[in-house]
Design a protein around this motif. Structure first.
Motif, PDB file in Angstrom:
ATOM      1  N   TYR A 140       0.792  -1.226   0.000  1.00 41.57           N
ATOM      2  CA  TYR A 140       0.000   0.000   0.000  1.00 41.57           C
ATOM      3  C   TYR A 140       0.821   1.271   0.000  1.00 41.57           C
ATOM      4  CZ  TYR A 140      -4.300  -2.427  -0.288  1.00 41.57           C
ATOM      5  OH  TYR A 140      -5.325  -3.186  -0.769  1.00 41.57           O
ATOM      6  N   LEU A 141       2.116   1.203   0.252  1.00 40.50           N
ATOM      7  CA  LEU A 141       2.945   2.396   0.067  1.00 40.50           C
ATOM      8  C   LEU A 141       2.846   2.853  -1.383  1.00 40.50           C
ATOM      9  CD1 LEU A 141       6.212   1.520   2.021  1.00 40.50           C
ATOM     10  CD2 LEU A 141       4.437   3.162   2.679  1.00 40.50           C
ATOM     11  N   LEU A 142       3.056   1.930  -2.306  1.00 40.16           N
ATOM     12  CA  LEU A 142       3.001   2.270  -3.726  1.00 40.16           C
ATOM     13  C   LEU A 142       1.578   2.585  -4.167  1.00 40.16           C
ATOM     14  CD1 LEU A 142       4.455   2.571  -6.433  1.00 40.16           C
ATOM     15  CD2 LEU A 142       4.061   0.133  -6.810  1.00 40.16           C
ATOM     16  N   LYS A 143       0.620   1.751  -3.759  1.00 37.01           N
ATOM     17  CA  LYS A 143      -0.763   1.965  -4.184  1.00 37.01           C
ATOM     18  C   LYS A 143      -1.326   3.289  -3.673  1.00 37.01           C
ATOM     19  CE  LYS A 143      -2.115  -2.833  -4.895  1.00 37.01           C
ATOM     20  NZ  LYS A 143      -3.011  -3.899  -4.458  1.00 37.01           N
ATOM     21  N   THR A 144      -0.951   3.686  -2.469  1.00 40.11           N
ATOM     22  CA  THR A 144      -1.427   4.965  -1.930  1.00 40.11           C
ATOM     23  C   THR A 144      -0.871   6.119  -2.747  1.00 40.11           C
ATOM     24  OG1 THR A 144      -1.625   4.016   0.286  1.00 40.11           O
ATOM     25  CG2 THR A 144      -1.521   6.419   0.141  1.00 40.11           C
ATOM     26  N   TRP A 145       0.388   6.023  -3.133  1.00 45.51           N
ATOM     27  CA  TRP A 145       0.981   7.066  -3.963  1.00 45.51           C
ATOM     28  C   TRP A 145       0.256   7.153  -5.314  1.00 45.51           C
ATOM     29  CZ3 TRP A 145       4.233   6.496  -8.458  1.00 45.51           C
ATOM     30  CH2 TRP A 145       4.778   7.697  -8.910  1.00 45.51           C
ATOM     31  N   ILE A 146      -0.019   6.010  -5.925  1.00 45.81           N
ATOM     32  CA  ILE A 146      -0.706   5.995  -7.224  1.00 45.81           C
ATOM     33  C   ILE A 146      -2.133   6.512  -7.091  1.00 45.81           C
ATOM     34  CG2 ILE A 146      -1.625   4.485  -9.040  1.00 45.81           C
ATOM     35  CD1 ILE A 146       0.915   2.730  -8.614  1.00 45.81           C
TER      36      ILE A 146
ATOM     37  N   GLY B 222      -3.348   8.425  -4.962  1.00 43.84           N
ATOM     38  CA  GLY B 222      -3.358   9.844  -4.590  1.00 43.84           C
ATOM     39  C   GLY B 222      -2.921  10.738  -5.729  1.00 43.84           C
ATOM     40  N   GLY B 223      -2.979  10.211  -6.937  1.00 45.17           N
ATOM     41  CA  GLY B 223      -2.612  11.010  -8.106  1.00 45.17           C
ATOM     42  C   GLY B 223      -1.115  11.278  -8.196  1.00 45.17           C
ATOM     43  N   LYS B 224      -0.336  10.442  -7.538  1.00 42.82           N
ATOM     44  CA  LYS B 224       1.123  10.555  -7.543  1.00 42.82           C
ATOM     45  C   LYS B 224       1.581  11.905  -6.993  1.00 42.82           C
ATOM     46  CE  LYS B 224       1.396   7.313 -11.346  1.00 42.82           C
ATOM     47  NZ  LYS B 224       1.824   7.027 -12.694  1.00 42.82           N
ATOM     48  N   GLN B 225       0.800  12.419  -6.037  1.00 45.26           N
ATOM     49  CA  GLN B 225       1.091  13.716  -5.430  1.00 45.26           C
ATOM     50  C   GLN B 225       1.722  13.600  -4.049  1.00 45.26           C
ATOM     51  OE1 GLN B 225       0.547  16.688  -7.150  1.00 45.26           O
ATOM     52  NE2 GLN B 225       0.210  15.197  -8.789  1.00 45.26           N
ATOM     53  N   GLU B 226       1.502  12.476  -3.372  1.00 45.17           N
ATOM     54  CA  GLU B 226       1.979  12.317  -2.003  1.00 45.17           C
ATOM     55  C   GLU B 226       3.348  11.638  -2.026  1.00 45.17           C
ATOM     56  OE1 GLU B 226      -1.533  11.369   0.756  1.00 45.17           O
ATOM     57  OE2 GLU B 226      -2.141  10.611  -1.223  1.00 45.17           O
ATOM     58  N   ASP B 227       4.365  12.454  -2.218  1.00 44.65           N
ATOM     59  CA  ASP B 227       5.719  11.947  -2.424  1.00 44.65           C
ATOM     60  C   ASP B 227       6.242  11.148  -1.233  1.00 44.65           C
ATOM     61  OD1 ASP B 227       5.663  13.101  -4.902  1.00 44.65           O
ATOM     62  OD2 ASP B 227       6.808  14.875  -4.297  1.00 44.65           O
ATOM     63  N   MET B 228       5.702  11.381  -0.063  1.00 42.44           N
ATOM     64  CA  MET B 228       6.135  10.640   1.119  1.00 42.44           C
ATOM     65  C   MET B 228       5.974   9.129   0.890  1.00 42.44           C
ATOM     66  SD  MET B 228       4.507  10.739   4.959  1.00 42.44           S
ATOM     67  CE  MET B 228       2.899  10.164   4.429  1.00 42.44           C
ATOM     68  N   PHE B 229       4.859   8.716   0.298  1.00 43.10           N
ATOM     69  CA  PHE B 229       4.613   7.288   0.075  1.00 43.10           C
ATOM     70  C   PHE B 229       5.535   6.728  -1.006  1.00 43.10           C
ATOM     71  CE2 PHE B 229       0.581   8.837   1.852  1.00 43.10           C
ATOM     72  CZ  PHE B 229       0.560   8.067   2.999  1.00 43.10           C
ATOM     73  N   ARG B 230       5.764   7.517  -2.036  1.00 43.26           N
ATOM     74  CA  ARG B 230       6.711   7.104  -3.086  1.00 43.26           C
ATOM     75  C   ARG B 230       8.103   6.918  -2.491  1.00 43.26           C
ATOM     76  NH1 ARG B 230       8.326  11.822  -6.388  1.00 43.26           N
ATOM     77  NH2 ARG B 230       9.560  12.051  -4.511  1.00 43.26           N
ATOM     78  N   ASP B 231       8.530   7.884  -1.709  1.00 44.09           N
ATOM     79  CA  ASP B 231       9.862   7.824  -1.118  1.00 44.09           C
ATOM     80  C   ASP B 231      10.000   6.643  -0.160  1.00 44.09           C
ATOM     81  OD1 ASP B 231      10.349  10.110  -2.584  1.00 44.09           O
ATOM     82  OD2 ASP B 231      10.197  11.466  -0.860  1.00 44.09           O
ATOM     83  N   MET B 232       8.958   6.364   0.603  1.00 38.76           N
ATOM     84  CA  MET B 232       8.992   5.220   1.514  1.00 38.76           C
ATOM     85  C   MET B 232       9.073   3.915   0.729  1.00 38.76           C
ATOM     86  SD  MET B 232       6.283   6.670   4.336  1.00 38.76           S
ATOM     87  CE  MET B 232       6.161   5.208   5.338  1.00 38.76           C
ATOM     88  N   PHE B 233       8.334   3.825  -0.372  1.00 37.18           N
ATOM     89  CA  PHE B 233       8.401   2.637  -1.225  1.00 37.18           C
ATOM     90  C   PHE B 233       9.813   2.447  -1.768  1.00 37.18           C
ATOM     91  CE2 PHE B 233       8.310   0.788  -5.490  1.00 37.18           C
ATOM     92  CZ  PHE B 233       7.790  -0.461  -5.196  1.00 37.18           C
ATOM     93  N   LEU B 234      10.417   3.517  -2.235  1.00 33.04           N
ATOM     94  CA  LEU B 234      11.776   3.425  -2.776  1.00 33.04           C
ATOM     95  C   LEU B 234      12.785   3.023  -1.696  1.00 33.04           C
ATOM     96  CD1 LEU B 234      11.733   6.473  -5.203  1.00 33.04           C
ATOM     97  CD2 LEU B 234      11.762   4.038  -5.817  1.00 33.04           C
TER      98      LEU B 234
END
Length: 142
Positions: free
Chosen positions: A27-33, A35-47
């Motif tokens: 859900y780190l990745l799915k939440t970022w997607i 959320g319109g790829k706007q919540e960079d915190m989730f993207r960064d946590m996934f990475l």
């Protein structure tokens, strides 16, 4: 990690990509997607999770077999693959757009090998069903 629901702090130092952590990583990745790829915190946590997988958790055994080890406390890593880790290749593939061109090949090879390992956990079981976890995955492929 397990979280204490009352304090929000980590309850122990058990690290796994399988149960009970599988949904968190997914859900780190799915939440970022979503959320319109706007919540960079989730993207960064996934990475960060992906970096950790390649640095500490991935064990390539050979012949396309890749297992994901886990850590329990301060003990040595355990080469024990929980069948709940079999979601990971799909999540890695979904996140390919976040990988650099060099990382894409590594991520895709990793996803293919984990998929092959998961398939083998079912395929080589006498009844066709995988156990909850497998400590000696390599034995399935001999």
């Amino acid at each position: 990690y397990l979280l204490d629901i009352n304090s929000g702090r980590f309850a122990n130092s058990y690290i796994t990509l399988g149960s009970p952590s599988d949904s968190y990583f997914e859900y780190l990745l799915k939440t970022w997607i979503q959320g319109g790829k706007q919540e960079d915190m989730f993207r960064d946590m996934f990475l960060e999770v992906m970096d950790g997988i390649f640095a500490f958790m991935r064990v390539y055994v050979g012949d396309g077999v890749t297992i994901l080890q886990e850590f329990a406390g301060n003990s040595q890593p355990r080469k024990k693959m929980d069948h709940f880790t079999c979601y990971l290749p799909g999540v890695v593939t979904l996140g390919l757009e976040l990988a650099s061109s060099e990382e894409r090949k590594t991520w895709m090879s990793f996803a293919e090998n984990v998929t092959s390992t998961c398939f083998g956990m079912y395929r080589w079981s006498p009844c066709g069903l995988a156990r909850k976890f497998r400590k000696h995955v390599r034995l399935l492929f001999l």
